[in-house]
Scaffold this motif. Sequence first.
Motif, PDB file in Angstrom:
ATOM      1  N   PHE A   1     -44.518  40.710 -11.465  1.00 62.80           N
ATOM      2  CA  PHE A   1     -44.419  40.263 -12.782  1.00 62.80           C
ATOM      3  C   PHE A   1     -45.287  39.197 -13.382  1.00 62.80           C
ATOM      4  N   GLY A   2     -46.641  39.347 -12.854  1.00 66.04           N
ATOM      5  CA  GLY A   2     -47.851  38.689 -12.936  1.00 66.04           C
ATOM      6  C   GLY A   2     -47.702  37.163 -12.341  1.00 66.04           C
ATOM      7  N   LEU A   3     -46.568  36.737 -11.643  1.00 66.88           N
ATOM      8  CA  LEU A   3     -46.539  35.425 -10.844  1.00 66.88           C
ATOM      9  C   LEU A   3     -46.757  35.503  -9.516  1.00 66.88           C
ATOM     10  N   LEU A   4     -47.589  34.641  -9.144  1.00 68.61           N
ATOM     11  CA  LEU A   4     -47.785  34.551  -7.759  1.00 68.61           C
ATOM     12  C   LEU A   4     -46.903  33.915  -6.912  1.00 68.61           C
ATOM     13  N   TYR A   5     -46.177  34.528  -5.751  1.00 67.84           N
ATOM     14  CA  TYR A   5     -44.879  33.776  -5.019  1.00 67.84           C
ATOM     15  C   TYR A   5     -45.625  33.628  -3.538  1.00 67.84           C
ATOM     16  N   THR A   6     -45.358  32.425  -3.052  1.00 71.42           N
ATOM     17  CA  THR A   6     -45.548  32.220  -1.553  1.00 71.42           C
ATOM     18  C   THR A   6     -44.445  32.004  -0.883  1.00 71.42           C
ATOM     19  N   VAL A   7     -44.194  32.089   0.379  1.00 74.85           N
ATOM     20  CA  VAL A   7     -43.096  31.873   1.013  1.00 74.85           C
ATOM     21  C   VAL A   7     -43.381  31.668   2.561  1.00 74.85           C
TER      22      VAL A   7
ATOM     23  N   CYS B   1     -50.027  23.930   4.191  1.00 82.46           N
ATOM     24  CA  CYS B   1     -49.149  25.141   4.516  1.00 82.46           C
ATOM     25  C   CYS B   1     -50.507  26.439   5.217  1.00 82.46           C
ATOM     26  N   SER B   2     -50.030  26.901   6.315  1.00 85.62           N
ATOM     27  CA  SER B   2     -50.824  28.028   6.689  1.00 85.62           C
ATOM     28  C   SER B   2     -49.984  29.071   7.125  1.00 85.62           C
TER      29      SER B   2
ATOM     30  N   ASN C   1     -45.663  19.470  13.261  1.00 88.57           N
ATOM     31  CA  ASN C   1     -45.764  20.660  13.299  1.00 88.57           C
ATOM     32  C   ASN C   1     -44.582  21.286  12.968  1.00 88.57           C
ATOM     33  N   THR C   2     -44.216  21.739  11.513  1.00 87.81           N
ATOM     34  CA  THR C   2     -43.028  22.471  11.152  1.00 87.81           C
ATOM     35  C   THR C   2     -43.168  23.434  10.278  1.00 87.81           C
ATOM     36  N   GLU C   3     -42.124  24.228  10.746  1.00 86.23           N
ATOM     37  CA  GLU C   3     -42.013  25.583   9.986  1.00 86.23           C
ATOM     38  C   GLU C   3     -41.486  25.413   8.811  1.00 86.23           C
ATOM     39  N   SER C   4     -41.648  26.073   7.883  1.00 84.03           N
ATOM     40  CA  SER C   4     -41.539  26.132   6.216  1.00 84.03           C
ATOM     41  C   SER C   4     -40.674  27.193   5.847  1.00 84.03           C
ATOM     42  N   GLY C   5     -39.435  26.832   5.087  1.00 81.91           N
ATOM     43  CA  GLY C   5     -38.605  27.971   4.696  1.00 81.91           C
ATOM     44  C   GLY C   5     -38.672  27.814   3.083  1.00 81.91           C
ATOM     45  N   SER C   6     -39.888  27.438   2.517  1.00 82.95           N
ATOM     46  CA  SER C   6     -39.856  27.033   1.166  1.00 82.95           C
ATOM     47  C   SER C   6     -40.329  28.393   0.411  1.00 82.95           C
ATOM     48  N   LEU C   7     -39.942  28.546  -0.892  1.00 85.55           N
ATOM     49  CA  LEU C   7     -40.293  29.620  -1.898  1.00 85.55           C
ATOM     50  C   LEU C   7     -41.262  28.863  -3.026  1.00 85.55           C
ATOM     51  N   SER C   8     -42.433  29.233  -3.337  1.00 85.63           N
ATOM     52  CA  SER C   8     -42.962  28.467  -4.380  1.00 85.63           C
ATOM     53  C   SER C   8     -43.412  29.814  -5.336  1.00 85.63           C
ATOM     54  N   CYS C   9     -43.641  29.303  -6.702  1.00 81.20           N
ATOM     55  CA  CYS C   9     -43.818  30.261  -7.828  1.00 81.20           C
ATOM     56  C   CYS C   9     -45.248  29.619  -8.427  1.00 81.20           C
ATOM     57  N   TYR C  10     -46.214  30.303  -8.545  1.00 79.89           N
ATOM     58  CA  TYR C  10     -47.261  30.171  -9.129  1.00 79.89           C
ATOM     59  C   TYR C  10     -47.456  30.706 -10.695  1.00 79.89           C
ATOM     60  N   ASN C  11     -47.786  30.235 -11.814  1.00 76.97           N
ATOM     61  CA  ASN C  11     -48.057  30.819 -13.192  1.00 76.97           C
ATOM     62  C   ASN C  11     -49.305  30.700 -13.586  1.00 76.97           C
ATOM     63  N   PRO C  12     -50.274  31.862 -13.414  1.00 79.55           N
ATOM     64  CA  PRO C  12     -51.451  31.661 -13.714  1.00 79.55           C
ATOM     65  C   PRO C  12     -52.028  31.464 -15.273  1.00 79.55           C
ATOM     66  N   MET C  13     -50.970  31.654 -16.064  1.00 79.95           N
ATOM     67  CA  MET C  13     -51.127  31.325 -17.475  1.00 79.95           C
ATOM     68  C   MET C  13     -51.214  29.955 -17.910  1.00 79.95           C
TER      69      MET C  13
ATOM     70  N   ILE D   1     -58.440  37.466  -6.954  1.00 83.22           N
ATOM     71  CA  ILE D   1     -58.164  37.246  -5.702  1.00 83.22           C
ATOM     72  C   ILE D   1     -57.731  36.162  -5.222  1.00 83.22           C
ATOM     73  N   TYR D   2     -56.478  35.998  -5.030  1.00 85.36           N
ATOM     74  CA  TYR D   2     -55.929  34.456  -4.619  1.00 85.36           C
ATOM     75  C   TYR D   2     -55.853  34.187  -3.384  1.00 85.36           C
ATOM     76  N   ILE D   3     -56.295  32.988  -2.774  1.00 80.90           N
ATOM     77  CA  ILE D   3     -56.255  32.317  -1.565  1.00 80.90           C
ATOM     78  C   ILE D   3     -55.392  31.080  -1.488  1.00 80.90           C
ATOM     79  N   ALA D   4     -54.305  31.306  -0.698  1.00 80.73           N
ATOM     80  CA  ALA D   4     -53.191  29.975  -0.747  1.00 80.73           C
ATOM     81  C   ALA D   4     -53.151  29.672   0.878  1.00 80.73           C
TER      82      ALA D   4
END
Length: 281
Positions: A250-256, A241-242, A266-278, A207-210
Amino acid sequence: HASEVTLRDVCPQVISRLIDFAYTSRITVGEKCVLHVLLTAMRYQMEEVAKACCDFLTKNLEPSNVIGILRFAEEIGCTELHLRAREYINTHFNEVTKEEEFFSLSHCQLLELISQDSLKVLCESEVYKACIDWVRWDAESRAQYFHALLNAVHIYALPPTFLKRQLQSCPILSKANSCKDFLSKIFQDMALRKPLPPPPHRGTQLIYIAGGYKQHSLDCLEAFDPRKNVWIKLADMESPCSGLGACVLFGLLYTVGGRNLSLQNNTESGSLSCYNPMTNE
């Protein structure tokens, strides 16, 4: 009593090392001798020497040698080394399947390997591709085992687009009508959005917490292992970020999205990140 004892099928240099160990409790092993020393230590029940050899081999496991070491451990009955080699294969499955040793597996050995739910892969397509590559290595004699291998693959976990491409262009499937019919039926069920059986999970389920929560923006990424009841610290995100969104594909965790809240900013984020658990990246 005999004045001499003849030890057959044993290297004199190995016996010399074991005699030195008996008097000094110290032994040095290297790549050239470790297998011979381990075999002899197992034969004469020298557990400390066997453990030292297992530790050395474990530290030097690589995708190119792990299957050979696994077989050796099984042949001599070294359960500890066999377990460690099996764990390495499960964790590095994708890399192992690219090595020549992988293609020397029998169909029974490959079937046993891919039947394990402890196999760690980003996507079930890696398991499917490994089976295809193994069959292609000697298609004439191995094609007969393809259907049995497919039964061990979690077919319902395959992405529909991937399955469609295989049905259209896979050379192995084009010559295996029963396998093609089997996969075609599953693909039709997917395309028609029929209720599908839930595929078994492979690897460790976390269970991931980002990030943080509300006004507390954090750059941390953590995972909870419910089986062991422990938290695991993972690689930090690029920025605090919060309130972000997240999904697994497909096994990858994406945050957006989300926002970065602090005393200074105090800024809004438009980023997309990908985490590879392997790779923890």
